[in-house]
Design a protein around this motif. Structure first.
Motif, PDB file in Angstrom:
ATOM      1  N   CYS A   1       0.813  -1.217   0.000  1.00  0.00           N
ATOM      2  CA  CYS A   1       0.000   0.000   0.000  1.00  0.00           C
ATOM      3  C   CYS A   1       0.846   1.267   0.000  1.00  0.00           C
ATOM      4  N   GLU A   2       2.104   1.165  -0.389  1.00  0.00           N
ATOM      5  CA  GLU A   2       2.997   2.331  -0.379  1.00  0.00           C
ATOM      6  C   GLU A   2       2.441   3.485  -1.201  1.00  0.00           C
ATOM      7  N   ALA A   3       1.798   3.193  -2.341  1.00  0.00           N
ATOM      8  CA  ALA A   3       1.282   4.243  -3.221  1.00  0.00           C
ATOM      9  C   ALA A   3       0.209   5.077  -2.535  1.00  0.00           C
TER      10      ALA A   3
ATOM     11  N   GLU B   1       2.151  11.242  -2.426  1.00  0.00           N
ATOM     12  CA  GLU B   1       1.280  12.295  -2.943  1.00  0.00           C
ATOM     13  C   GLU B   1       1.163  12.211  -4.460  1.00  0.00           C
ATOM     14  N   ASN B   2      -0.064  12.274  -4.947  1.00  0.00           N
ATOM     15  CA  ASN B   2      -0.317  12.274  -6.387  1.00  0.00           C
ATOM     16  C   ASN B   2      -0.078  13.689  -6.916  1.00  0.00           C
ATOM     17  N   ILE B   3       0.984  13.859  -7.694  1.00  0.00           N
ATOM     18  CA  ILE B   3       1.339  15.171  -8.243  1.00  0.00           C
ATOM     19  C   ILE B   3       1.084  15.233  -9.750  1.00  0.00           C
ATOM     20  N   SER B   4       0.350  14.252 -10.281  1.00  0.00           N
ATOM     21  CA  SER B   4       0.197  14.124 -11.725  1.00  0.00           C
ATOM     22  C   SER B   4      -0.629  15.243 -12.367  1.00  0.00           C
ATOM     23  N   ASP B   5      -1.340  16.033 -11.590  1.00  0.00           N
ATOM     24  CA  ASP B   5      -2.104  17.150 -12.158  1.00  0.00           C
ATOM     25  C   ASP B   5      -1.438  18.495 -11.900  1.00  0.00           C
ATOM     26  N   LYS B   6      -0.200  18.490 -11.420  1.00  0.00           N
ATOM     27  CA  LYS B   6       0.519  19.728 -11.107  1.00  0.00           C
ATOM     28  C   LYS B   6       1.557  20.036 -12.184  1.00  0.00           C
ATOM     29  N   ILE B   7       2.012  21.287 -12.193  1.00  0.00           N
ATOM     30  CA  ILE B   7       3.075  21.740 -13.083  1.00  0.00           C
ATOM     31  C   ILE B   7       4.135  22.416 -12.235  1.00  0.00           C
ATOM     32  N   VAL B   8       5.389  22.118 -12.496  1.00  0.00           N
ATOM     33  CA  VAL B   8       6.493  22.778 -11.803  1.00  0.00           C
ATOM     34  C   VAL B   8       6.544  24.230 -12.285  1.00  0.00           C
ATOM     35  N   GLN B   9       6.575  25.170 -11.340  1.00  0.00           N
ATOM     36  CA  GLN B   9       6.592  26.591 -11.681  1.00  0.00           C
ATOM     37  C   GLN B   9       8.009  27.060 -11.977  1.00  0.00           C
ATOM     38  N   VAL B  10       8.240  27.458 -13.214  1.00  0.00           N
ATOM     39  CA  VAL B  10       9.552  27.903 -13.673  1.00  0.00           C
ATOM     40  C   VAL B  10       9.824  29.315 -13.160  1.00  0.00           C
ATOM     41  N   LEU B  11      11.048  29.510 -12.658  1.00  0.00           N
ATOM     42  CA  LEU B  11      11.486  30.847 -12.252  1.00  0.00           C
ATOM     43  C   LEU B  11      12.291  31.512 -13.366  1.00  0.00           C
TER      44      LEU B  11
ATOM     45  N   SER C   1      12.294  21.816 -20.418  1.00  0.00           N
ATOM     46  CA  SER C   1      11.191  21.506 -19.507  1.00  0.00           C
ATOM     47  C   SER C   1      11.747  20.865 -18.236  1.00  0.00           C
ATOM     48  N   VAL C   2      10.942  20.960 -17.198  1.00  0.00           N
ATOM     49  CA  VAL C   2      11.278  20.301 -15.938  1.00  0.00           C
ATOM     50  C   VAL C   2      10.010  19.634 -15.415  1.00  0.00           C
ATOM     51  N   ILE C   3      10.143  18.388 -15.018  1.00  0.00           N
ATOM     52  CA  ILE C   3       9.027  17.584 -14.514  1.00  0.00           C
ATOM     53  C   ILE C   3       9.359  17.155 -13.095  1.00  0.00           C
ATOM     54  N   GLY C   4       8.437  17.345 -12.169  1.00  0.00           N
ATOM     55  CA  GLY C   4       8.600  16.855 -10.807  1.00  0.00           C
ATOM     56  C   GLY C   4       8.237  15.384 -10.742  1.00  0.00           C
ATOM     57  N   LYS C   5       8.973  14.638  -9.924  1.00  0.00           N
ATOM     58  CA  LYS C   5       8.734  13.198  -9.828  1.00  0.00           C
ATOM     59  C   LYS C   5       8.808  12.750  -8.367  1.00  0.00           C
ATOM     60  N   ASN C   6       8.068  11.702  -8.055  1.00  0.00           N
ATOM     61  CA  ASN C   6       8.252  10.970  -6.802  1.00  0.00           C
ATOM     62  C   ASN C   6       8.200   9.483  -7.147  1.00  0.00           C
ATOM     63  N   SER C   7       8.127   8.632  -6.175  1.00  0.00           N
ATOM     64  CA  SER C   7       8.228   7.196  -6.450  1.00  0.00           C
ATOM     65  C   SER C   7       7.062   6.637  -7.261  1.00  0.00           C
TER      66      SER C   7
END
Length: 117
Positions: free
Chosen positions: A17-19, A23-33, A97-103
């Motif tokens: 049940c680790e998933a 946190e589900n980040i699949s609907d987010k976008i990394v904010q570019v500075l 581009s930059v994409i945020g990732k987790n496990s």
């Protein structure tokens, strides 16, 4: 013996049940500075930076010239844990581009356009 079996079943259930705890980040976008889309910079080192994204453990940074669809060169394709990266770029057009990732999840990709003069 019964306690050991219960402990094994509990451990297997917890690990499978680790998933649920990631946190589900699949609907987010990394904010570019920087650099923002449309920026024109002088050739040399360019510092790519973005805001930290809660729930992301690492970032997938990609740079291509002149663009991803018709890339003459993939300048960079790397996974990093920092929120900035410096790359020496020569004159030309680039997309990055930059994409945020987790496990378990990764963010949406937003492509940024950059011109080096």
């Amino acid at each position: 013996m019964k306690k050991i079996v219960v402990l094994i079943i509990f451990s297997i259930t917890l690990l499978s049940c680790e998933a649920i705890f990631v946190e589900n980040i699949s609907d987010k976008i990394v904010q570019v500075l920087a650099p923002k889309t449309g920026n024109e910079l002088d050739k040399g080192p360019v510092v790519f930076s973005w805001e930290e994204l809660e729930g992301a453990d690492e970032y997938h940074l990609k740079i291509a010239t002149p663009n991803f669809l018709n890339a003459n060169q993939i300048v960079l394709d790397t996974i990093i844990t920092r929120r900035s990266f410096s790359e020496d770029l020569t004159t030309g057009d680039y997309e990055w581009s930059v994409i945020g990732k987790n496990s378990e999840y990764e963010t949406l990709e937003e492509i940024n356009i950059l011109t080096i003069r």
